[in-house]
Motif scaffolding. Structure first.
Motif, PDB file in Angstrom:
ATOM      1  N   MET A 140       0.848  -1.193   0.000  1.00 47.06           N
ATOM      2  CA  MET A 140       0.000   0.000   0.000  1.00 47.06           C
ATOM      3  C   MET A 140       0.885   1.246   0.000  1.00 47.06           C
ATOM      4  O   MET A 140       1.742   1.411   0.863  1.00 47.06           O
ATOM      5  CB  MET A 140      -0.908   0.002   1.230  1.00 47.06           C
ATOM      6  N   GLY A 141       0.712   2.123  -0.994  1.00 48.21           N
ATOM      7  CA  GLY A 141       1.512   3.331  -1.075  1.00 48.21           C
ATOM      8  C   GLY A 141       1.171   4.319   0.019  1.00 48.21           C
ATOM      9  O   GLY A 141       0.102   4.263   0.643  1.00 48.21           O
ATOM     10  N   SER A 142       2.092   5.252   0.247  1.00 45.36           N
ATOM     11  CA  SER A 142       1.886   6.225   1.325  1.00 45.36           C
ATOM     12  C   SER A 142       0.668   7.101   1.062  1.00 45.36           C
ATOM     13  O   SER A 142      -0.066   7.458   1.986  1.00 45.36           O
ATOM     14  CB  SER A 142       3.136   7.091   1.489  1.00 45.36           C
ATOM     15  N   ALA A 143       0.433   7.447  -0.221  1.00 44.44           N
ATOM     16  CA  ALA A 143      -0.741   8.265  -0.540  1.00 44.44           C
ATOM     17  C   ALA A 143      -2.018   7.525  -0.180  1.00 44.44           C
ATOM     18  O   ALA A 143      -2.952   8.103   0.407  1.00 44.44           O
ATOM     19  CB  ALA A 143      -0.738   8.631  -2.023  1.00 44.44           C
ATOM     20  N   THR A 144      -2.081   6.245  -0.497  1.00 47.94           N
ATOM     21  CA  THR A 144      -3.264   5.442  -0.181  1.00 47.94           C
ATOM     22  C   THR A 144      -3.434   5.292   1.327  1.00 47.94           C
ATOM     23  O   THR A 144      -4.562   5.361   1.842  1.00 47.94           O
ATOM     24  CB  THR A 144      -3.150   4.058  -0.848  1.00 47.94           C
ATOM     25  N   THR A 145      -2.346   5.079   2.047  1.00 45.94           N
ATOM     26  CA  THR A 145      -2.426   4.948   3.508  1.00 45.94           C
ATOM     27  C   THR A 145      -3.047   6.198   4.128  1.00 45.94           C
ATOM     28  O   THR A 145      -3.940   6.119   4.976  1.00 45.94           O
ATOM     29  CB  THR A 145      -1.028   4.705   4.101  1.00 45.94           C
ATOM     30  N   GLN A 146      -2.578   7.356   3.697  1.00 52.54           N
ATOM     31  CA  GLN A 146      -3.109   8.615   4.227  1.00 52.54           C
ATOM     32  C   GLN A 146      -4.554   8.832   3.794  1.00 52.54           C
ATOM     33  O   GLN A 146      -5.392   9.286   4.584  1.00 52.54           O
ATOM     34  CB  GLN A 146      -2.234   9.774   3.760  1.00 52.54           C
ATOM     35  N   ALA A 147      -4.858   8.498   2.539  1.00 54.50           N
ATOM     36  CA  ALA A 147      -6.215   8.687   2.024  1.00 54.50           C
ATOM     37  C   ALA A 147      -7.205   7.793   2.752  1.00 54.50           C
ATOM     38  O   ALA A 147      -8.326   8.221   3.077  1.00 54.50           O
ATOM     39  CB  ALA A 147      -6.242   8.405   0.520  1.00 54.50           C
ATOM     40  N   LEU A 148      -6.809   6.553   3.028  1.00 55.51           N
ATOM     41  CA  LEU A 148      -7.701   5.624   3.714  1.00 55.51           C
ATOM     42  C   LEU A 148      -7.957   6.089   5.142  1.00 55.51           C
ATOM     43  O   LEU A 148      -9.102   6.029   5.634  1.00 55.51           O
ATOM     44  CB  LEU A 148      -7.102   4.225   3.709  1.00 55.51           C
ATOM     45  N   ALA A 149      -6.919   6.574   5.810  1.00 53.95           N
ATOM     46  CA  ALA A 149      -7.082   7.066   7.182  1.00 53.95           C
ATOM     47  C   ALA A 149      -8.030   8.266   7.212  1.00 53.95           C
ATOM     48  O   ALA A 149      -8.902   8.367   8.096  1.00 53.95           O
ATOM     49  CB  ALA A 149      -5.724   7.433   7.768  1.00 53.95           C
ATOM     50  N   ALA A 150      -7.881   9.169   6.262  1.00 53.44           N
ATOM     51  CA  ALA A 150      -8.753  10.344   6.213  1.00 53.44           C
ATOM     52  C   ALA A 150     -10.196   9.956   5.919  1.00 53.44           C
ATOM     53  O   ALA A 150     -11.136  10.502   6.512  1.00 53.44           O
ATOM     54  CB  ALA A 150      -8.240  11.320   5.151  1.00 53.44           C
ATOM     55  N   VAL A 159     -13.910   9.817  -0.034  1.00 58.01           N
ATOM     56  CA  VAL A 159     -12.962   8.913  -0.712  1.00 58.01           C
ATOM     57  C   VAL A 159     -12.454   9.539  -2.002  1.00 58.01           C
ATOM     58  O   VAL A 159     -11.243   9.562  -2.265  1.00 58.01           O
ATOM     59  CB  VAL A 159     -13.621   7.545  -0.996  1.00 58.01           C
ATOM     60  N   VAL A 160     -13.359  10.061  -2.839  1.00 62.71           N
ATOM     61  CA  VAL A 160     -12.920  10.578  -4.139  1.00 62.71           C
ATOM     62  C   VAL A 160     -12.186  11.909  -4.022  1.00 62.71           C
ATOM     63  O   VAL A 160     -11.516  12.331  -4.971  1.00 62.71           O
ATOM     64  CB  VAL A 160     -14.116  10.717  -5.112  1.00 62.71           C
ATOM     65  N   SER A 161     -12.287  12.568  -2.883  1.00 63.95           N
ATOM     66  CA  SER A 161     -11.558  13.826  -2.689  1.00 63.95           C
ATOM     67  C   SER A 161     -10.093  13.596  -2.322  1.00 63.95           C
ATOM     68  O   SER A 161      -9.290  14.532  -2.328  1.00 63.95           O
ATOM     69  CB  SER A 161     -12.234  14.669  -1.596  1.00 63.95           C
ATOM     70  N   GLN A 162      -9.745  12.340  -2.013  1.00 66.03           N
ATOM     71  CA  GLN A 162      -8.374  12.004  -1.626  1.00 66.03           C
ATOM     72  C   GLN A 162      -7.525  11.651  -2.848  1.00 66.03           C
ATOM     73  O   GLN A 162      -8.031  11.412  -3.935  1.00 66.03           O
ATOM     74  CB  GLN A 162      -8.383  10.810  -0.657  1.00 66.03           C
ATOM     75  N   ARG A 163      -6.218  11.603  -2.613  1.00 61.42           N
ATOM     76  CA  ARG A 163      -5.268  11.173  -3.645  1.00 61.42           C
ATOM     77  C   ARG A 163      -4.866   9.729  -3.368  1.00 61.42           C
ATOM     78  O   ARG A 163      -4.366   9.420  -2.289  1.00 61.42           O
ATOM     79  CB  ARG A 163      -4.019  12.074  -3.651  1.00 61.42           C
TER      80      ARG A 163
END
Length: 261
Positions: A1-11, A78-82
């Protein structure tokens, strides 16, 4: 899991935690995940980093206007995240649906129920093939799950397993269930510990082990037991990638390796 996805999922999970959710919210999020997974055009548009977040949010309103408000808020988040990858966005919607089901179910031990389902599947190759085959009819798989589990597990567990077999997307069912067990436990602020013993632990033994693991790892522990005669004696405990092996079979193997060396 990439760092962008990790942050996006947490948000996105933080947005879910602020919603009042019920079973309908979980069903709506599963439906959204299916819709996005089934349309490359839609998934590409919702994950497009070059499109303004407001435009992506507007697309959610146009496509998912019939979803409950709570589910729509989560999809919009979800869609507002990267995301590192378009597939990650679909996986996130599914995980948030699972978390919503767990959040809506206040009384049942979902991680324990799901673990029980995984053990039944592991012990029955024909059942695993029927549910895990990529060639099977999704509706027939769901009907089989309902036949096997209705009245035996909570509605939340039935919903989760039904949705998993409906949309495997090339994933192995048992591995997917193991992931879902950890997700459900995390939603309840618990850590999953899988304990393998030759005989079932007594309630007192299970309580002592749970307390010991809680002190070591912090927080609450969800204890799942596997009975395996090959263990001989002692216990083997796995938490994520950590393995604590105090079984006699492990000691004998270690001794044989020492002697052979």
């Amino acid at each position: 899991m990439g760092s962008a996805t990790t942050q996006a999922l947490a948000a996105s999970a933080a947005v879910l935690d602020k919603q009042r959710v019920g079973a309908a919210t979980a069903r709506d999020l599963f439906a959204a995940a299916r819709a996005v997974a089934g349309s490359p055009q839609l998934s590409g548009a919702l994950a497009d980093r070059t499109t303004a977040p407001d435009a992506r949010a507007a697309l959610v309103g146009a496509v998912f206007g019939k979803l409950s408000a709570g589910a729509r808020n989560v999809v919009t988040a979800v869609v507002s995240q990267r995301w590192s990858d378009t597939t990650d966005l679909v996986d996130a919607l599914e995980e948030l649906a699972i978390r919503a089901a767990a959040k809506a179910e206040k009384t049942a031990d979902l991680s324990g129920e799901l673990f029980g389902v995984s053990r039944v599947i592991a012990s029955n190759p024909e059942l695993e093939l029927a549910l895990g085959s990529t060639l099977g009819d999704p509706a027939a798989k769901v009907a089989l799950v309902e036949k096997l589990l209705s009245g035996r597990v909570s509605d939340a567990t039935l919903l989760i397993v039904s949705e998993l077999v409906r949309e495997l997307r090339g994933r192995r069912l048992r591995g997917l269930l193991n992931h879902v067990i950890r997700v459900v436990a995390a939603q309840a602020d618990r850590t999953v510990a899988t304990v393998t013993t030759a005989r079932p632990l007594t309630d007192e033994q299970a309580d002592r082990l749970t307390a010991s693991l809680a002190r070591r790892y912090g927080g609450q522990i969800a204890l799942n037991q596997i009975i395996d005669a090959d263990v001989v004696g002692g216990i083997r405990v796995q938490i994520a990638d950590d393995i604590i092996d105090g079984s006699i079979s492990s000691r004998l193997t270690d001794l044989r390796q020492r002697l052979a060396g």
